[in-house]
Every structure is written in structure tokens, then in C-alpha cells.
Motif scaffolding. Structure first.
Motif, PDB file in Angstrom:
ATOM      1  N   MET A  41      17.512  15.897 -30.006  1.00 36.98           N
ATOM      2  CA  MET A  41      16.134  16.362 -29.856  1.00 36.98           C
ATOM      3  C   MET A  41      15.234  15.172 -29.562  1.00 36.98           C
ATOM      4  SD  MET A  41      14.830  19.355 -30.236  1.00 36.98           S
ATOM      5  CE  MET A  41      13.194  19.944 -30.043  1.00 36.98           C
ATOM      6  N   SER A  42      14.272  15.365 -28.655  1.00 39.10           N
ATOM      7  CA  SER A  42      13.309  14.295 -28.385  1.00 39.10           C
ATOM      8  C   SER A  42      12.112  14.827 -27.610  1.00 39.10           C
ATOM      9  CB  SER A  42      13.960  13.165 -27.580  1.00 39.10           C
ATOM     10  OG  SER A  42      14.232  13.580 -26.257  1.00 39.10           O
ATOM     11  N   ASP A  43      11.104  14.001 -27.552  1.00 40.64           N
ATOM     12  CA  ASP A  43       9.956  14.195 -26.667  1.00 40.64           C
ATOM     13  C   ASP A  43       9.158  15.476 -26.906  1.00 40.64           C
ATOM     14  OD1 ASP A  43      10.012  11.837 -24.705  1.00 40.64           O
ATOM     15  OD2 ASP A  43      12.097  12.505 -24.772  1.00 40.64           O
ATOM     16  N   GLU A  44       9.013  15.880 -28.161  1.00 38.22           N
ATOM     17  CA  GLU A  44       8.145  17.014 -28.439  1.00 38.22           C
ATOM     18  C   GLU A  44       6.684  16.618 -28.269  1.00 38.22           C
ATOM     19  OE1 GLU A  44      10.788  15.788 -30.270  1.00 38.22           O
ATOM     20  OE2 GLU A  44      10.653  16.891 -32.139  1.00 38.22           O
ATOM     21  N   LYS A  52       4.188  22.274 -26.987  1.00 38.96           N
ATOM     22  CA  LYS A  52       4.449  23.721 -27.023  1.00 38.96           C
ATOM     23  C   LYS A  52       5.028  24.076 -28.398  1.00 38.96           C
ATOM     24  CE  LYS A  52       3.520  24.190 -22.614  1.00 38.96           C
ATOM     25  NZ  LYS A  52       2.176  23.789 -22.343  1.00 38.96           N
ATOM     26  N   LYS A  53       4.146  24.207 -29.369  1.00 43.08           N
ATOM     27  CA  LYS A  53       4.558  24.410 -30.758  1.00 43.08           C
ATOM     28  C   LYS A  53       5.425  25.654 -30.938  1.00 43.08           C
ATOM     29  CE  LYS A  53       2.861  24.549 -35.471  1.00 43.08           C
ATOM     30  NZ  LYS A  53       1.725  24.262 -36.356  1.00 43.08           N
ATOM     31  N   SER A  54       5.020  26.776 -30.403  1.00 39.59           N
ATOM     32  CA  SER A  54       5.792  28.002 -30.628  1.00 39.59           C
ATOM     33  C   SER A  54       7.182  27.898 -29.999  1.00 39.59           C
ATOM     34  CB  SER A  54       5.041  29.226 -30.111  1.00 39.59           C
ATOM     35  OG  SER A  54       4.841  29.146 -28.721  1.00 39.59           O
ATOM     36  N   LEU A  55       7.287  27.305 -28.826  1.00 38.74           N
ATOM     37  CA  LEU A  55       8.591  27.106 -28.191  1.00 38.74           C
ATOM     38  C   LEU A  55       9.467  26.180 -29.030  1.00 38.74           C
ATOM     39  CD1 LEU A  55      10.425  27.532 -25.703  1.00 38.74           C
ATOM     40  CD2 LEU A  55       9.302  25.526 -24.681  1.00 38.74           C
ATOM     41  N   HIS A  56       8.870  25.111 -29.529  1.00 38.97           N
ATOM     42  CA  HIS A  56       9.584  24.145 -30.361  1.00 38.97           C
ATOM     43  C   HIS A  56      10.098  24.804 -31.645  1.00 38.97           C
ATOM     44  CE1 HIS A  56       9.315  20.276 -32.968  1.00 38.97           C
ATOM     45  NE2 HIS A  56      10.509  20.346 -32.426  1.00 38.97           N
ATOM     46  N   LEU A  57       9.221  25.538 -32.327  1.00 39.83           N
ATOM     47  CA  LEU A  57       9.610  26.175 -33.589  1.00 39.83           C
ATOM     48  C   LEU A  57      10.642  27.280 -33.372  1.00 39.83           C
ATOM     49  CD1 LEU A  57       6.211  26.312 -35.513  1.00 39.83           C
ATOM     50  CD2 LEU A  57       8.052  24.616 -35.704  1.00 39.83           C
ATOM     51  N   ASP A  58      10.511  28.032 -32.296  1.00 41.22           N
ATOM     52  CA  ASP A  58      11.514  29.060 -31.983  1.00 41.22           C
ATOM     53  C   ASP A  58      12.888  28.431 -31.758  1.00 41.22           C
ATOM     54  OD1 ASP A  58       9.645  31.069 -32.199  1.00 41.22           O
ATOM     55  OD2 ASP A  58       9.398  31.330 -30.027  1.00 41.22           O
ATOM     56  N   PHE A  59      12.904  27.339 -31.020  1.00 40.62           N
ATOM     57  CA  PHE A  59      14.162  26.643 -30.762  1.00 40.62           C
ATOM     58  C   PHE A  59      14.772  26.134 -32.064  1.00 40.62           C
ATOM     59  CE2 PHE A  59      16.552  22.743 -29.891  1.00 40.62           C
ATOM     60  CZ  PHE A  59      17.531  23.254 -29.052  1.00 40.62           C
ATOM     61  N   ASN A  62      16.407  28.788 -34.189  1.00 39.71           N
ATOM     62  CA  ASN A  62      17.762  29.110 -33.727  1.00 39.71           C
ATOM     63  C   ASN A  62      18.772  28.050 -34.158  1.00 39.71           C
ATOM     64  OD1 ASN A  62      17.007  31.511 -32.456  1.00 39.71           O
ATOM     65  ND2 ASN A  62      16.443  30.435 -30.585  1.00 39.71           N
ATOM     66  N   VAL A  63      18.397  26.791 -34.071  1.00 41.00           N
ATOM     67  CA  VAL A  63      19.270  25.688 -34.490  1.00 41.00           C
ATOM     68  C   VAL A  63      19.541  25.784 -35.993  1.00 41.00           C
ATOM     69  CG1 VAL A  63      19.435  23.172 -34.719  1.00 41.00           C
ATOM     70  CG2 VAL A  63      18.542  24.169 -32.608  1.00 41.00           C
ATOM     71  N   TYR A  64      18.492  26.043 -36.759  1.00 39.11           N
ATOM     72  CA  TYR A  64      18.600  26.159 -38.216  1.00 39.11           C
ATOM     73  C   TYR A  64      19.504  27.334 -38.597  1.00 39.11           C
ATOM     74  CZ  TYR A  64      17.099  26.316 -43.097  1.00 39.11           C
ATOM     75  OH  TYR A  64      17.073  26.302 -44.472  1.00 39.11           O
ATOM     76  N   ASP A  65      19.263  28.481 -37.976  1.00 37.72           N
ATOM     77  CA  ASP A  65      20.054  29.672 -38.283  1.00 37.72           C
ATOM     78  C   ASP A  65      21.530  29.483 -37.937  1.00 37.72           C
ATOM     79  OD1 ASP A  65      17.757  30.930 -39.162  1.00 37.72           O
ATOM     80  OD2 ASP A  65      17.485  32.115 -37.319  1.00 37.72           O
ATOM     81  N   PHE A 103       5.475  16.671 -38.077  1.00 31.71           N
ATOM     82  CA  PHE A 103       6.867  16.280 -37.817  1.00 31.71           C
ATOM     83  C   PHE A 103       7.702  16.435 -39.084  1.00 31.71           C
ATOM     84  CE2 PHE A 103      10.435  13.418 -37.495  1.00 31.71           C
ATOM     85  CZ  PHE A 103      10.872  13.578 -36.193  1.00 31.71           C
ATOM     86  N   VAL A 104       7.185  15.917 -40.185  1.00 32.15           N
ATOM     87  CA  VAL A 104       7.908  15.999 -41.465  1.00 32.15           C
ATOM     88  C   VAL A 104       8.102  17.451 -41.873  1.00 32.15           C
ATOM     89  CG1 VAL A 104       7.756  15.457 -43.928  1.00 32.15           C
ATOM     90  CG2 VAL A 104       7.225  13.695 -42.233  1.00 32.15           C
ATOM     91  N   ASN A 105       7.063  18.276 -41.749  1.00 29.04           N
ATOM     92  CA  ASN A 105       7.170  19.690 -42.117  1.00 29.04           C
ATOM     93  C   ASN A 105       8.207  20.420 -41.271  1.00 29.04           C
ATOM     94  OD1 ASN A 105       5.216  19.482 -44.114  1.00 29.04           O
ATOM     95  ND2 ASN A 105       3.562  20.131 -42.773  1.00 29.04           N
ATOM     96  N   VAL A 106       8.240  20.112 -39.990  1.00 29.21           N
ATOM     97  CA  VAL A 106       9.145  20.796 -39.066  1.00 29.21           C
ATOM     98  C   VAL A 106      10.607  20.438 -39.341  1.00 29.21           C
ATOM     99  CG1 VAL A 106       9.847  20.799 -36.634  1.00 29.21           C
ATOM    100  CG2 VAL A 106       7.463  21.147 -37.226  1.00 29.21           C
ATOM    101  N   TYR A 107      10.871  19.189 -39.683  1.00 26.55           N
ATOM    102  CA  TYR A 107      12.258  18.748 -39.831  1.00 26.55           C
ATOM    103  C   TYR A 107      12.752  18.689 -41.277  1.00 26.55           C
ATOM    104  CZ  TYR A 107      12.361  17.954 -34.883  1.00 26.55           C
ATOM    105  OH  TYR A 107      12.327  18.154 -33.527  1.00 26.55           O
TER     106      TYR A 107
END
Length: 140
Positions: A41-44, A52-59, A62-65, A103-107
Motif C-alpha cells: 500500500m502507498s500514496d494515499e 479518496k477516503k471512501s475508496l481507500h476505506l472500502d479497499f 476488503n483487505v481486513y475481511d 493514518f493511525v486510525n485507519v491502520y
């Protein structure tokens, strides 16, 4: 312990930490052969007007699930400064402090699951070190 001794001890500790950064820690994990998946993963550019927050979180959902691992390759945040090339400092939508929080919250869920294998410093994170000497990625 007096003040001066305290300062000397702190300086020694900082030197140890700096030498450890030059020789990164390698933790071994056991993968189940070809059954494991690793996402690079890079360049968010969190905080950029183009993020693109919603695209990033949706992706990432899927990775998490799917239970996949992540290695982050840098530029997770925009971190534009007035010394950065271009007009990014005026175009970014969040201050750097909030970009780091996001960033910290997302990961964090990946870290808590043992699925975040590590991260490289990108040139956007390195801006802080270049301008101030503070290694932002190490603190993330």
C-alpha cells in the motif's frame, strides 16, 4: 539524579534509538505458504484535496475481511509544508497532525491483528525530517 545527569542519560538513550533506526528490527512471522496474501500500500496522501477516503476505506475493509497482511510503502499522508514544491500546503485539506491521526486510525486495526508488517518512509513523510530533524514515520 540531578538535572544534568538526567539530560546526559536522555541523550545516550536517543543515540541508542538512532543507531537502532539504522539497523531495523526484523520480527519473524510464520506465513502459511501460498495461502497468505500481502498487500503493498502507498500514496494515499491522506489530507490532500485529491485523497479518496471512501475508496481507500472500502479497499481496506476488503483487505481486513480477507485477513491479508499490509506493508506500507510510504506517502500515506500529504504533509505539505511551505517549503514543499508546488502549492500543496495551500491545497491540503487537513493539517499534518490530523493527517497522522487519520493514518493511525485507519491502520490500527491491522496492527492490532498482527497484519501490519511495517512501513517505509515516503518522500512526503521525509519532509518533516528534512525540515526539522523529527522522524515522523518512526513516531507513527
Amino acid at each position: 539524579m540531578n538535572y544534568l545527569q538526567n539530560v546526559i542519560n536522555k541523550s545516550r538513550l536517543q543515540e541508542v534509538l538512532r543507531s537502532e533506526e539504522e539497523k531495523p528490527t526484523v520480527d519473524k512471522i510464520k506465513l502459511r505458504g501460498s495461502q497468505e496474501k500481502i498487500v503493498l500500500m502507498s500514496d494515499e496522501h491522506i489530507g490532500s484535496k485529491n485523497y479518496k477516503k471512501s475508496l481507500h476505506l472500502d479497499f481496506l475493509q476488503n483487505v481486513y475481511d480477507a485477513g491479508w497482511f499490509i506493508i506500507h510503502l510510504g506517502d500515506g499522508i500529504e504533509h505539505a509544508t511551505r517549503f514543499s514544491i508546488g502549492s500543496g500546503v495551500y491545497d491540503q485539506e487537513e493539517i499534518v497532525d490530523r493527517q497522522v491521526d487519520e493514518f493511525v486510525n485507519v491502520y490500527s486495526p491491522f496492527v492490532e491483528r498482527g497484519k501490519f508488517l511495517g512501513m517505509h518512509v515516503g518522500n512526503h513523510e521525509a519532509r518533516n525530517y528534512k525540515d526539522t530533524g523529527f522522524n515522523l514515520s518512526r513516531h507513527i
